[in-house]
Scaffold this motif. Structure first.
Motif, PDB file in Angstrom:
ATOM      1  N   PRO A 220       0.834  -1.218   0.000  1.00 53.68           N
ATOM      2  CA  PRO A 220       0.000   0.000   0.000  1.00 53.68           C
ATOM      3  C   PRO A 220       0.867   1.266   0.000  1.00 53.68           C
ATOM      4  CG  PRO A 220      -0.736  -1.558   1.689  1.00 53.68           C
ATOM      5  CD  PRO A 220       0.577  -2.064   1.182  1.00 53.68           C
ATOM      6  N   GLU A 221       0.320   2.330  -0.548  1.00 54.52           N
ATOM      7  CA  GLU A 221       1.038   3.604  -0.586  1.00 54.52           C
ATOM      8  C   GLU A 221       1.292   4.151   0.826  1.00 54.52           C
ATOM      9  OE1 GLU A 221       2.402   5.057  -3.053  1.00 54.52           O
ATOM     10  OE2 GLU A 221       1.586   3.841  -4.707  1.00 54.52           O
ATOM     11  N   GLU A 222       0.413   3.778   1.787  1.00 52.34           N
ATOM     12  CA  GLU A 222       0.563   4.274   3.152  1.00 52.34           C
ATOM     13  C   GLU A 222       1.308   3.284   4.046  1.00 52.34           C
ATOM     14  OE1 GLU A 222      -3.416   2.164   2.843  1.00 52.34           O
ATOM     15  OE2 GLU A 222      -2.189   3.532   1.626  1.00 52.34           O
ATOM     16  N   TYR A 223       2.011   2.300   3.449  1.00 52.72           N
ATOM     17  CA  TYR A 223       2.735   1.285   4.230  1.00 52.72           C
ATOM     18  C   TYR A 223       3.771   1.960   5.120  1.00 52.72           C
ATOM     19  CZ  TYR A 223       4.714  -3.314   5.220  1.00 52.72           C
ATOM     20  OH  TYR A 223       5.116  -4.471   5.844  1.00 52.72           O
ATOM     21  N   HIS A 224       3.985   1.393   6.344  1.00 53.43           N
ATOM     22  CA  HIS A 224       4.843   2.056   7.329  1.00 53.43           C
ATOM     23  C   HIS A 224       6.310   2.093   6.941  1.00 53.43           C
ATOM     24  CE1 HIS A 224       6.490  -1.765   8.859  1.00 53.43           C
ATOM     25  NE2 HIS A 224       5.285  -2.246   8.653  1.00 53.43           N
ATOM     26  N   GLU A 226       9.124   3.028   4.601  1.00 56.45           N
ATOM     27  CA  GLU A 226       9.247   4.008   3.531  1.00 56.45           C
ATOM     28  C   GLU A 226       9.751   3.390   2.225  1.00 56.45           C
ATOM     29  OE1 GLU A 226       8.412   7.698   2.224  1.00 56.45           O
ATOM     30  OE2 GLU A 226       8.269   7.139   4.355  1.00 56.45           O
ATOM     31  N   LYS A 229       6.820   1.385   0.238  1.00 54.69           N
ATOM     32  CA  LYS A 229       5.544   2.012  -0.107  1.00 54.69           C
ATOM     33  C   LYS A 229       5.270   1.915  -1.621  1.00 54.69           C
ATOM     34  CE  LYS A 229       5.213   5.336   3.686  1.00 54.69           C
ATOM     35  NZ  LYS A 229       5.145   6.769   4.061  1.00 54.69           N
ATOM     36  N   GLY A 230       4.104   1.339  -1.970  1.00 51.12           N
ATOM     37  CA  GLY A 230       3.676   1.285  -3.366  1.00 51.12           C
ATOM     38  C   GLY A 230       4.458   0.330  -4.252  1.00 51.12           C
ATOM     39  N   THR A 337       5.767   5.009  15.298  1.00 46.74           N
ATOM     40  CA  THR A 337       4.940   5.791  14.368  1.00 46.74           C
ATOM     41  C   THR A 337       5.702   6.977  13.774  1.00 46.74           C
ATOM     42  OG1 THR A 337       4.059   7.076  16.234  1.00 46.74           O
ATOM     43  CG2 THR A 337       2.795   5.150  15.520  1.00 46.74           C
ATOM     44  N   SER A 339       6.710   9.600  15.249  1.00 48.27           N
ATOM     45  CA  SER A 339       6.092  10.838  15.745  1.00 48.27           C
ATOM     46  C   SER A 339       6.897  11.395  16.913  1.00 48.27           C
ATOM     47  CB  SER A 339       4.649  10.548  16.176  1.00 48.27           C
ATOM     48  OG  SER A 339       3.993  11.724  16.580  1.00 48.27           O
TER      49      SER A 339
END
Length: 428
Positions: A220-224, A226, A229-230, A337, A339
């Protein structure tokens, strides 16, 4: 002791506190007794030099800092009682006069609880909240219990199908190269659970035991991660075990196994009754929230930033407690995350502000309506706690500090206010 107060700006008060010299000298003398034993003066044994000698040697103000730490907290608390102000943050202390035989004068600049401009809080209009208990809800609840009581059977004579519990080995590749974290052995996977990348589990349906299969998916494009992703990926997967759930029959025997009832119909009625009760409680809470939210919309209050920050600290602490149940803490969560504590708090700033405003509004209404937490109310709540935790009431009482008791009384008053608001609301 004398105290005067001056409003510096909205929600900020400066107290000027005067402590007479006699009381100040008592504080200095107490500071001397507590610290002199650490002081060396030539000609005296350590800690035995008189106060006057030490002051001559080091200066008159040698004990002032310790004396201030002794005197200021008590004087500040007395000033709060005299002026009846309610601080919501630590005070900023400044020394105005000290020593030379004069009275000790200091100022305490403090943020105080803001005043609430109440709107019309009786008869607010809100929509009625209701939750119906449908047959599908009852069946779903029974299905959940049926699943929890299923037998797990190992099968070897068929291919994988949806709902199976499998044990797999797998390794993932991007552009023909294995990527970090893409390999696993003896991994337990329920087909259809959605635990893996979309499309992965669907392609396992029809696989045979101990035969490697190549599965092609797209991250997925939102995969954790980096770097994934995609990206397209290929997994080599081997199913090592296939297990299936054997669900018990929904009959009287099932009812006897999972409940205190003798027949399935009795059990089903009980499930419906419990769901109905839960739905009623949910509707009641949401109805109260709607009424309180509407009342707060009609009120005005300028909330000091420090109160919002304090509430954000409470939210972060509560979140950390919930993470602890999963074996994590807030720091680990933030690292996982990507963050920071600042960005985490920023997400909850609107929520914190709303919670503070709600608390202030309910408190203001309680004061206007003379709503109090009486001794019998406190006793009733403590009795409920004692029953909940299977403790003696007297033991529960001993666990309450003054701050805990104040908090409990505030909760009781807030509950009474909410009951009043809902009772007088125009619920359509």
């Amino acid at each position: 002791m004398k105290v005067t107060k001056k409003k510096m700006k909205e929600n900020v008060i400066r107290l000027t506190i005067t402590v007479d010299n006699e009381a100040f000298q008592e504080g200095v003398n107490k500071a001397y007794k507590e610290t002199a034993k650490k002081i060396n003066i030539p000609g005296f044994r350590k800690g035995k030099a008189p106060r006057k000698i030490i002051e001559q040697y080091y200066g008159e103000g040698v004990f002032y800092e310790d004396a201030i730490n002794i005197i200021c907290p008590k004087a500040y608390e007395e000033a709060l009682e005299k002026t009846k102000i309610e601080p919501v943050d630590r005070p900023e202390i400044d020394i105005e006069k000290i020593g030379n035989g004069e009275n000790f004068v200091f100022t305490a600049t403090v943020t105080v609880k803001p005043e609430v401009e109440l709107g019309e809080y009786e008869g607010v209009e809100v929509e009625k909240v209701t939750y119906k208990t449908l047959a599908a809800d009852v069946n779903a609840e029974i299905k959940k219990t049926q699943e929890q009581n299923a037998r797990i059977i190992t099968v070897e004579d068929r291919k994988v199908k949806k709902g199976d519990l499998t044990v797999i080995d797998f390794e993932g590749f991007c552009d023909g190269v294995a990527f970090p974290g893409g390999k696993g052995e003896d991994y337990n996977l329920e087909i259809g659970s959605g635990a893996f990348i979309p499309g992965f589990e669907d392609q396992l349906v029809g696989c045979e035991l101990n035969k490697e299969k190549e599965i092609n998916v797209k991250f997925p494009e939102e995969y954790h991660a980096e770097d994934l992703k995609g990206k397209d990926a290929m997994f080599k997967v081997t199913v090592k075990e296939i297990k299936e759930k054997q669900l018990p029959e929904l009959d009287d025997d099932f009812a006897k196994d999972v409940s205190e009832f003798e027949t399935f119909e009795e059990y089903k009625k009980d499930v419906k009754a419990k769901l109905t009760k839960a739905n009623n409680e949910k509707a009641k809470m949401e109805q109260e929230d709607k009424v309180v939210e509407k009342v707060c919309e009609l009120c005005k209050v300028n909330i000091p930033e420090c109160m919002i920050n304090t509430q954000l600290d409470n939210i972060a602490r509560d979140f950390n407690y919930r993470l602890a149940a999963q074996g994590l803490n807030l720091e680990q969560y933030l690292n996982m995350t990507g963050s920071t504590l600042e960005s985490f708090k920023e997400q909850f700033k609107d929520q914190a502000e709303s919670q503070v405003k709600t608390s202030l509004v309910l408190e203001a209404i309680a004061a206007k309506e003379n709503i109090e937490a009486k001794d019998k109310d406190v006793e009733e709540q403590m009795t409920k706690m004692a029953e909940q935790y299977n403790m003696e009431l007297d033991k529960v009482k001993t666990l309450f500090t003054d701050a805990d008791l104040d908090s409990l009384k505030a909760e009781i008053k807030a509950k009474k206010v909410i009951e009043l608001l809902v009772k007088k609301a125009n619920i359509k």
